[in-house]
Write an enzyme that holds these catalytic residues in place. Structure first.
Site, PDB file in Angstrom:
ATOM      1  N   ASP A   1       0.812  -1.215   0.000  1.00  0.00           N
ATOM      2  CA  ASP A   1       0.000   0.000   0.000  1.00  0.00           C
ATOM      3  C   ASP A   1       0.845   1.265   0.000  1.00  0.00           C
ATOM      4  OD1 ASP A   1       0.776  -0.935   2.600  1.00  0.00           O
ATOM      5  OD2 ASP A   1      -0.485   0.613   3.484  1.00  0.00           O
TER       6      ASP A   1
ATOM      7  N   LYS B   1      -6.446  -0.044   6.538  1.00  0.00           N
ATOM      8  CA  LYS B   1      -5.253   0.241   7.326  1.00  0.00           C
ATOM      9  C   LYS B   1      -5.059   1.727   7.482  1.00  0.00           C
ATOM     10  CE  LYS B   1      -0.951   0.889   6.451  1.00  0.00           C
ATOM     11  NZ  LYS B   1       0.460   0.864   6.009  1.00  0.00           N
TER      12      LYS B   1
ATOM     13  N   GLU C   1      -2.680   0.707  13.581  1.00  0.00           N
ATOM     14  CA  GLU C   1      -1.223   0.735  13.462  1.00  0.00           C
ATOM     15  C   GLU C   1      -0.612   2.031  14.006  1.00  0.00           C
ATOM     16  OE1 GLU C   1       2.365   0.445  10.116  1.00  0.00           O
ATOM     17  OE2 GLU C   1       0.281   0.399   9.474  1.00  0.00           O
TER      18      GLU C   1
ATOM     19  N   GLU D   1       2.692   3.031  14.687  1.00  0.00           N
ATOM     20  CA  GLU D   1       4.068   2.570  14.547  1.00  0.00           C
ATOM     21  C   GLU D   1       4.999   3.368  15.449  1.00  0.00           C
ATOM     22  OE1 GLU D   1       7.677   1.924  11.280  1.00  0.00           O
ATOM     23  OE2 GLU D   1       5.666   2.473  10.585  1.00  0.00           O
TER      24      GLU D   1
ATOM     25  N   LYS E   1      -1.522  -3.836  14.149  1.00  0.00           N
ATOM     26  CA  LYS E   1      -0.247  -3.865  13.427  1.00  0.00           C
ATOM     27  C   LYS E   1       0.783  -3.096  14.250  1.00  0.00           C
ATOM     28  CE  LYS E   1       1.951  -3.248   8.918  1.00  0.00           C
ATOM     29  NZ  LYS E   1       1.777  -3.042   7.471  1.00  0.00           N
TER      30      LYS E   1
ATOM     31  N   SER F   1       2.561  -8.482   8.833  1.00  0.00           N
ATOM     32  CA  SER F   1       2.002  -7.623   7.791  1.00  0.00           C
ATOM     33  C   SER F   1       3.186  -6.824   7.259  1.00  0.00           C
ATOM     34  CB  SER F   1       0.933  -6.691   8.357  1.00  0.00           C
ATOM     35  OG  SER F   1       0.460  -5.814   7.348  1.00  0.00           O
TER      36      SER F   1
ATOM     37  N   TYR G   1       5.732   6.579   4.460  1.00  0.00           N
ATOM     38  CA  TYR G   1       5.141   5.493   3.682  1.00  0.00           C
ATOM     39  C   TYR G   1       4.361   6.050   2.511  1.00  0.00           C
ATOM     40  CZ  TYR G   1       3.844   0.553   3.506  1.00  0.00           C
ATOM     41  OH  TYR G   1       3.740  -0.763   3.159  1.00  0.00           O
TER      42      TYR G   1
END
Length: 393
Positions: free
Chosen positions: A68, A180, A220, A222, A262, A331, A393
């Site tokens: 993604d 996500k 998620e 992170e 995640k 993932s 990302y």
């Protein structure tokens, strides 16, 4: 109602957990007896489907292929092998990945960028249909990326809530069944209480909106690898972040059985002088999860976060040496794609070899999910780290 929500967002969590809310004055219980209010957890008409989707993705020996990346990030990947960042080149690369024969033996879900969700193969077959034929659930990245967070210590917040309900409904119609949303927390920047609360609140709102439109939300936050901090500091921050996340998930009536997580693995900072073994990372990571994640959550799908392909697989394997309350899996993006991309090099004659490389990595992580992986025979390329400071990302 808006003012109440604002107050909850800006009050310390301790005012709501284990203490009186600020609306109840001290000494007033005799005149105004406290009443218990039961608030049902709900996910609309999709509850049963959400639970089934989450269970399907979190099935034994399976994990998620994350492809993604935004067009800009995908362009960086293509540039590393000398290709221009054009839609045909992005389509060709993602076609290579999504049409790999036998991928469904190890992969149960694939996270797509919006462009990919609506694309087809060069033969005219929808990518969504390619996935369905292999019994792989299509997913979709729904956040709109990170922007600076005013009032913080040079930290970020994730945008994308505006219009999310209507976009999610359209993604569902196109065939997506999970979503996500990635936000980040930086240890070198604090993290500040503001940044942690903003991350948790945004994830909770996104999760509730996703479930209301039939999409299982992958949650998620992170925790970036950046920094020279020890693993103990990573554990401390991870526990704080996840306590805030679950507090606000509950506040937003999110169905825990219909979500997937995640998280980052609990590791030392990338610049720390000592590396931790897979066994140590597993110990700290599972400690954090057991302290913070309810067993109602069906799946923990770890991100790789710049670890090498082999590191990410070894760490996952170490976490599956004994039974866990949840499906503990992967993932991965770079940790599944790095060798694939370098094998392909943009040449049609290399597609088959690149697809075989993808199957090697997918099978390795499938075995790690089952606790049966061995690093014997892994290539030197697969052992190279992929950490990028301040990764976007």
């Amino acid at each position: 109602m808006a003012s109440v929500s604002f107050a909850k967002l800006n009050a310390p969590s301790s005012q709501w957990i284990g203490q009186q809310s600020f609306s109840q004055r001290q000494g007033s219980s005799a005149r105004f007896p406290a009443r218990r209010v039961s608030v049902p957890i709900r996910a609309g008409s999709y509850s049963e489907e959400l639970v089934q989707t989450a269970k399907t993705v979190a099935s034994p020996g399976h994990g998620i292929l994350a492809i993604d990346e935004s067009n800009a990030t995908c362009g960086k990947r293509l540039a590393s092998i000398g290709l221009d960042n054009t839609e045909p080149n992005r389509q060709a690369y993602r076609q290579l990945l999504l049409t790999t024969p036998g991928l469904g033996e190890y992969i149960s879900g694939a996270i797509l960028f919006e462009e990919t969700l609506y694309q087809s193969t060069t033969d005219g077959k929808k990518f969504v249909d390619c996935l369905r034929e292999q019994k792989i659930m299509p997913g979709i990245k729904v956040d709109k990326g990170l922007v600076p967070l005013p009032g913080s210590n040079n930290e970020s917040w994730c945008q994308g809530l505006d219009g999310l309900a209507s976009r999610s409904a359209e993604y569902y119609k196109q065939g997506a069944r999970f979503a996500k949303w990635r936000t980040v927390v930086s240890i070198p920047c604090g993290p500040s209480a503001l940044a942690v609360k903003e991350a948790a609140w945004g994830l909770a709102r996104y999760a509730a909106i996703s479930q209301d439109n039939g999409l299982v939300p992958i949650v998620e936050p992170e925790i970036l690898l950046d920094g020279d901090h020890p693993i103990e500091r990573s554990l401390e921050v991870a526990e704080k972040v996840w306590s805030e996340v679950f507090f606000y998930l509950a506040q937003n009536n999110v169905l825990f059985e219909g979500v997937l997580l995640k998280p980052s693995m609990v590791t030392p900072g990338a610049e720390h002088k000592e590396k931790a073994s897979p066994e140590t990372i597993a110990k700290y990571t599972l400690t954090m999860l057991r302290r913070r994640v309810p067993p109602a959550v069906p799946g923990i799908m770890f991100l790789s976060g710049g670890q090498s392909e082999v590191e990410a697989t070894l760490n996952l394997n170490a976490m599956n040496q004994s039974p866990n309350p949840w499906h503990v899996s992967f993932s991965y993006a770079r940790a599944l794609q790095n060798t694939v991309l370098k094998t392909w090099q943009g040449h049609p004659e290399n597609v088959e070899a690149a697809q075989k490389a993808l199957l090697v990595r997918a099978k390795a992580n499938s075995l790690a999910q089952l606790g049966k992986y061995s690093a014997e025979g892994e290539s030197e390329e697969a052992k190279k780290g992929m950490f990028v400071q301040g990764y976007t990302y």
